[in-house]
Scaffold this motif. Structure first.
Motif, mmCIF file in Angstrom:
data_model
loop_
_atom_site.group_PDB
_atom_site.id
_atom_site.type_symbol
_atom_site.label_atom_id
_atom_site.label_comp_id
_atom_site.label_asym_id
_atom_site.label_seq_id
_atom_site.Cartn_x
_atom_site.Cartn_y
_atom_site.Cartn_z
ATOM 1 N N LYS A 53 0.864 -1.421 0.088
ATOM 2 C CA LYS A 53 -0.248 0.213 0.223
ATOM 3 C C LYS A 53 0.948 1.431 0.083
ATOM 4 O O LYS A 53 1.952 1.329 0.535
ATOM 5 C CB LYS A 53 -0.906 0.013 1.489
ATOM 6 N N TYR A 55 0.646 5.620 0.220
ATOM 7 C CA TYR A 55 -0.093 6.644 0.804
ATOM 8 C C TYR A 55 0.657 8.075 0.531
ATOM 9 O O TYR A 55 1.897 7.988 0.801
ATOM 10 C CB TYR A 55 -0.580 6.783 2.036
ATOM 11 N N GLU A 58 -2.104 14.335 1.599
ATOM 12 C CA GLU A 58 -2.620 15.522 0.941
ATOM 13 C C GLU A 58 -2.132 17.053 0.781
ATOM 14 O O GLU A 58 -1.915 17.667 -0.027
ATOM 15 C CB GLU A 58 -4.124 15.662 1.210
ATOM 16 N N THR A 68 -1.067 12.396 -8.086
ATOM 17 C CA THR A 68 -0.874 10.980 -7.645
ATOM 18 C C THR A 68 -1.189 10.095 -9.007
ATOM 19 O O THR A 68 -1.562 9.100 -8.971
ATOM 20 C CB THR A 68 -1.758 10.270 -6.599
ATOM 21 N N LYS A 80 -2.019 2.379 -6.803
ATOM 22 C CA LYS A 80 -2.773 3.750 -6.497
ATOM 23 C C LYS A 80 -1.998 4.037 -5.088
ATOM 24 O O LYS A 80 -1.947 3.387 -4.237
ATOM 25 C CB LYS A 80 -4.085 3.269 -6.090
ATOM 26 N N GLN A 82 -2.787 6.385 -2.470
ATOM 27 C CA GLN A 82 -3.905 7.103 -1.697
ATOM 28 C C GLN A 82 -3.644 8.413 -1.018
ATOM 29 O O GLN A 82 -2.518 8.478 -0.267
ATOM 30 C CB GLN A 82 -4.645 6.061 -0.794
ATOM 31 N N SER A 83 -4.244 9.387 -1.511
ATOM 32 C CA SER A 83 -4.126 10.774 -1.030
ATOM 33 C C SER A 83 -4.797 10.544 0.666
ATOM 34 O O SER A 83 -6.033 10.330 0.509
ATOM 35 C CB SER A 83 -4.678 11.803 -1.664
ATOM 36 N N ILE A 84 -4.032 10.931 1.662
ATOM 37 C CA ILE A 84 -4.839 11.121 2.942
ATOM 38 C C ILE A 84 -4.647 12.367 3.557
ATOM 39 O O ILE A 84 -3.787 13.151 3.395
ATOM 40 C CB ILE A 84 -4.266 9.997 3.781
ATOM 41 N N GLU A 88 -6.554 10.921 8.941
ATOM 42 C CA GLU A 88 -6.359 9.703 8.396
ATOM 43 C C GLU A 88 -4.886 9.219 8.565
ATOM 44 O O GLU A 88 -4.465 8.137 8.661
ATOM 45 C CB GLU A 88 -6.484 9.554 6.821
#
Length: 102
Positions: A53, A55, A58, A68, A80, A82-84, A88
């Motif tokens: 994963k 991340y 953001e 991204t 992918k 993931q923008s957090i 988060e």
């Protein structure tokens, strides 16, 4: 137990991550570390080390005008990122027993 690896700077030599990151670990790019997901940087990173994963914080993506888009995994298929947000981010650090900052 899987680890969360925080990367807060641009990596010049991703091979240093090989003994640290294992399959199933997650990577969080923050601060200047978000530059690692631009262009070929991410593709090169995932070819050298395996993680499940990814991340990115953001606020750091926005501040550095990084998107991204164009992410790849070691098979050149989309990975992918993931923008957090900050909430988060806190939840993510609590979800892993071990958190390592590089």
């Amino acid at each position: 137990m899987n680890k969360l690896i925080l990367i807060n700077h641009v990596l010049n030599d991703v091979s240093v991550l090989a003994p640290i990151i294992a399959k199933g670990d997650a990577v969080l790019f923050l601060q200047d570390g978000v530059y690692n997901i631009e262009g070929q940087q991410l593709q090169h990173l995932v070819k050298q080390v395996s993680f499940s994963k990814a991340y990115a914080l953001e606020a750091d993506l926005t501040a550095r005008h990084v998107t991204t888009e164009n992410e790849f995994n070691s098979d050149c298929k989309p990975l992918k990122v993931q923008s957090i947000n900050y909430n988060e981010f806190v939840d993510l650090t609590l979800a892993y027993q071990t958190v390592i900052t590089l």
